[in-house]
Design an enzyme around this catalytic site. Sequence first.
Site, PDB file in Angstrom:
ATOM      1  N   HIS A 242      11.731  -3.244   4.048  1.00 59.29           N
ATOM      2  CA  HIS A 242      12.640  -2.822   2.988  1.00 59.29           C
ATOM      3  C   HIS A 242      11.866  -2.390   1.745  1.00 59.29           C
ATOM      4  O   HIS A 242      10.804  -2.952   1.441  1.00 59.29           O
ATOM      5  CB  HIS A 242      13.582  -3.963   2.600  1.00 59.29           C
TER       6      HIS A 242
ATOM      7  N   HIS B 291      12.331  -8.006  -4.052  1.00 58.99           N
ATOM      8  CA  HIS B 291      13.625  -7.444  -4.462  1.00 58.99           C
ATOM      9  C   HIS B 291      14.072  -7.972  -5.827  1.00 58.99           C
ATOM     10  O   HIS B 291      15.155  -7.587  -6.298  1.00 58.99           O
ATOM     11  CB  HIS B 291      14.707  -7.757  -3.425  1.00 58.99           C
TER      12      HIS B 291
END
Length: 339
Positions: free
Chosen positions: A195, A158
């Site tokens: 994710h 991320h």
Amino acid sequence: MKVVFSEAQRRHDPTFFLSSGAQRPNPEVPARCDILLEAALGLGLTQVAPPDAGLAPIAAVHKPDYIHFLRHIYERWQHIEGASAEVIPNIHPDRRNGAYPASAVGQAGYHMADTACPISAETYDAAVASAHTAYHAAQLVFGGERAAYALCRPPGHHAFADLAGGFCYFNNSGIAAQALRARHERVAILDVDLHHGNGTQGLFYGRRDVYTVSIHADPIRFYPFFWGHADERGEGEGLGYNLNLPLPRKTGDEGFLAALDRALEHIAAFSPGALVVALGLDAFKGDPFGGLSVTTRGFAAIARRIAGLGLPVVIVQEGGYVCDELGANLASFLKCFAL
């Protein structure tokens, strides 16, 4: 096959993060290391520690002002009267092409995408060690290893070039891919975390030498919300070199493997010299985040199909949180490469 792990990664241990406005215990805990390392060593993998590679591998994908920020922000934060014990932003810019703030509070908002990447006293050193772990795994593949497992913590997918987020500070998968580019004209990154790997996508979105592919829970109602949609295909010369395969919530083995087959077909068409697998075990049906429903046996099937590409592989640990099956899930995946 070797498992690369630095003990320094255990030092990062934030006490909380903010989720939906509420203070909650941080799920990205040092205990993850113990579980994952035990599972890897149980397969007969050899543990090695990464040497200090300095900042060059990190600076190859991250901006200088961001590295400087991560290195100094905790100490600066402590001088703010009434500040939280750990760095968590309370303001975020609506654009990133304006002035760069001088204040610690402003810089925290600028460089932290959300409130799920708290910075404690040991975060910077642990993140550097995690980056060195990924980099050394890439060096092992350079040296002739068919595969290497980088037990990275904190995770990285991320993290953008100048932006932390979602428990991630330096983008370990991106660092490994950039290192592999020293020998291979084309490198692919396959992200199988629950994710979307938004930071990894961001690093290479305008490039055609690194093909980024992510299979993940549909972000329309799931973190990271603003990235990971199927129409994000790259930009400029990178147009067509990013592939997102979002899945409906609770998708199990069959649906995940169908998406994986499509991903592998596209990777094969790109003809990379090496592959980075951003391994998220949080796609498991019993993971605390509960977004997808992959089984322990499903991780073995995922690994077998990836191995079928016949490419040198750097496996970089991303998500996967403490649950009874965490170690078994890793062993199920790694077994295919450890044989």
